[in-house]
Scaffold this active site. Structure first.
Site, mmCIF file in Angstrom:
data_model
loop_
_atom_site.group_PDB
_atom_site.id
_atom_site.type_symbol
_atom_site.label_atom_id
_atom_site.label_comp_id
_atom_site.label_asym_id
_atom_site.label_seq_id
_atom_site.Cartn_x
_atom_site.Cartn_y
_atom_site.Cartn_z
ATOM 1 N N ASN A 8 45.093 34.772 51.776
ATOM 2 C CA ASN A 8 45.108 33.896 50.587
ATOM 3 C C ASN A 8 46.594 33.216 50.494
ATOM 4 O O ASN A 8 47.521 33.855 50.315
ATOM 5 C CB ASN A 8 44.809 34.587 49.428
ATOM 6 C CG ASN A 8 44.506 33.886 48.185
ATOM 7 O OD1 ASN A 8 45.343 32.878 47.779
ATOM 8 N ND2 ASN A 8 43.582 34.055 47.456
ATOM 9 N N HIS A 44 42.417 29.269 46.282
ATOM 10 C CA HIS A 44 41.761 29.248 45.255
ATOM 11 C C HIS A 44 42.436 27.967 44.236
ATOM 12 O O HIS A 44 43.128 28.284 43.604
ATOM 13 C CB HIS A 44 42.058 30.339 44.279
ATOM 14 C CG HIS A 44 41.328 30.405 43.006
ATOM 15 N ND1 HIS A 44 40.585 31.729 42.679
ATOM 16 C CD2 HIS A 44 40.705 29.570 42.154
ATOM 17 C CE1 HIS A 44 39.883 31.518 41.281
ATOM 18 N NE2 HIS A 44 39.990 30.272 41.208
ATOM 19 N N HIS A 51 48.466 26.507 41.503
ATOM 20 C CA HIS A 51 48.818 27.251 42.766
ATOM 21 C C HIS A 51 48.837 26.365 43.866
ATOM 22 O O HIS A 51 49.385 25.484 44.263
ATOM 23 C CB HIS A 51 47.883 28.559 42.947
ATOM 24 C CG HIS A 51 47.977 29.514 41.647
ATOM 25 N ND1 HIS A 51 47.220 30.136 41.118
ATOM 26 C CD2 HIS A 51 49.030 29.843 41.149
ATOM 27 C CE1 HIS A 51 47.645 30.850 40.273
ATOM 28 N NE2 HIS A 51 48.833 30.783 40.132
ATOM 29 N N GLU A 76 37.826 29.515 47.124
ATOM 30 C CA GLU A 76 37.150 30.292 46.170
ATOM 31 C C GLU A 76 37.489 29.485 44.840
ATOM 32 O O GLU A 76 38.477 28.787 44.685
ATOM 33 C CB GLU A 76 37.617 31.565 46.105
ATOM 34 C CG GLU A 76 39.199 31.865 46.009
ATOM 35 C CD GLU A 76 39.567 33.392 45.891
ATOM 36 O OE1 GLU A 76 40.670 33.509 45.170
ATOM 37 O OE2 GLU A 76 38.901 34.264 46.678
ATOM 38 N N HIS A 200 41.628 41.525 46.187
ATOM 39 C CA HIS A 200 42.435 41.551 44.800
ATOM 40 C C HIS A 200 43.179 43.037 45.069
ATOM 41 O O HIS A 200 42.659 44.009 44.934
ATOM 42 C CB HIS A 200 41.513 41.448 43.635
ATOM 43 C CG HIS A 200 42.166 40.764 42.438
ATOM 44 N ND1 HIS A 200 42.081 39.499 42.473
ATOM 45 C CD2 HIS A 200 42.951 41.340 41.622
ATOM 46 C CE1 HIS A 200 42.945 39.194 41.459
ATOM 47 N NE2 HIS A 200 43.558 40.112 40.803
ATOM 48 N N HIS A 224 48.506 38.212 47.124
ATOM 49 C CA HIS A 224 49.900 38.803 46.609
ATOM 50 C C HIS A 224 50.529 39.993 47.466
ATOM 51 O O HIS A 224 51.631 39.821 47.478
ATOM 52 C CB HIS A 224 49.549 39.189 45.291
ATOM 53 C CG HIS A 224 50.675 39.518 44.347
ATOM 54 N ND1 HIS A 224 51.486 38.798 43.555
ATOM 55 C CD2 HIS A 224 51.373 40.881 44.087
ATOM 56 C CE1 HIS A 224 52.419 39.473 43.216
ATOM 57 N NE2 HIS A 224 52.263 40.612 43.233
#
Length: 256
Positions: A8, A44, A51, A76, A200, A224
């Site tokens: 991500n 996302h 972002h 997403e 996540h 992250h």
């Protein structure tokens, strides 16, 4: 089949957006991640573009098409009309639908499949009609009833929300309980014929136990934690560390 790693890029984009400058380049870091062995890239795009920016999407699409045709693009977001239009313009291999409010800092819960099933069904069918795989964000305790409602939307996969599991980084007892919840929901999804993704707050430390508990996990989407690792090990090193963590979990599953 081994669990795929989708990187991500939102955290990279967030860092770039602190200045009106083109670095760090989202596309360049995505290229490094794919060269290091990642199986795909995730973004996302939120309505305020805090972002990933909308303009990043065609560049990532071109990167994959031109240089990494076996990789997958996963977009997403909340299925507003604007989001669906954006997805259709960039033709990802997978779309992950999440029940985010535009003001949320990050995704923090799964869909109410029973209550929002009709809305989701229309969105799922629209996207699948254009050849995209669809995954729906799913609470770890959705269980058989929630999975049955998810199946009724026509989705291909569910993505297990692993935030509560990631939050247990300082308690092995609580982490084990969360893994058990995730395992049971994954078992229900498998029995229903749905594929299972997860994402996540996954890290090199907590990923092996999840993969050992859900050995047929199709994909993990990680941003992250992987970006934080990249500050220390570089993007190539971070990707290789997460791939090794996936292998460790799969080895544990096969020897159990």
């Amino acid at each position: 089949m081994p669990t795929h790693l989708s990187v991500n890029l939102n955290a990279v984009a967030l860092l770039r957006n602190r200045r009106d400058l083109p670095w760090p380049s989202v596309t360049h870091l995505g290229r490094i991640a794919l060269q290091a062995g990642a199986h795909g890239l995730t973004v996302h795009p939120r309505p305020d573009e805090r972002h990933v920016r909308f303009s990043d999407l065609p560049e990532i699409r071109a990167l994959i098409d031109d240089w990494f045709p076996e990789a997958e693009f996963n977009i997403e977001g909340y299925p507003s009309e604007a989001f669906l239009d954006l997805v259709e313009a960039n033709a990802p291999e997978q779309v992950t639908l999440v029940p985010d409010d535009p003001n949320q800092a990050t995704s923090d819960h799964g869909w109410d499949f029973a209550g929002q099933g009709n809305f989701l069904r229309d969105c799922v069918q629209r996207l699948k009609g254009q050849g995209m795989r669809v995954s729906l964000f799913c609470d770890p305790d959705a269980g058989e009833e929630g999975i049955a409602a998810a199946l009724a939307t026509g989705t291909d996969r569910v993505e297990l929300y692993t935030g509560p599991y990631g939050a247990c980084h300082d308690s092995t007892t609580e982490a084990a309980a969360q893994v058990d919840l995730l395992r049971r929901t994954a078992d229900a999804a498998r029995a229903a014929g749905l594929g299972v993704n997860a994402g996540h707050d996954l890290t090199v430390a907590n990923l092996p136990a999840l993969v050992a508990a859900v050995p047929d996990l199709a994909e993990v989407s990680i941003g992250h934690g992987l970006t934080a690792d990249a500050l220390e090990f570089g993007m190539t090193g971070a990707v290789k560390r997460f791939l090794a963590a996936l292998d460790l979990g799969q080895t544990a599953a096969s020897s159990a």
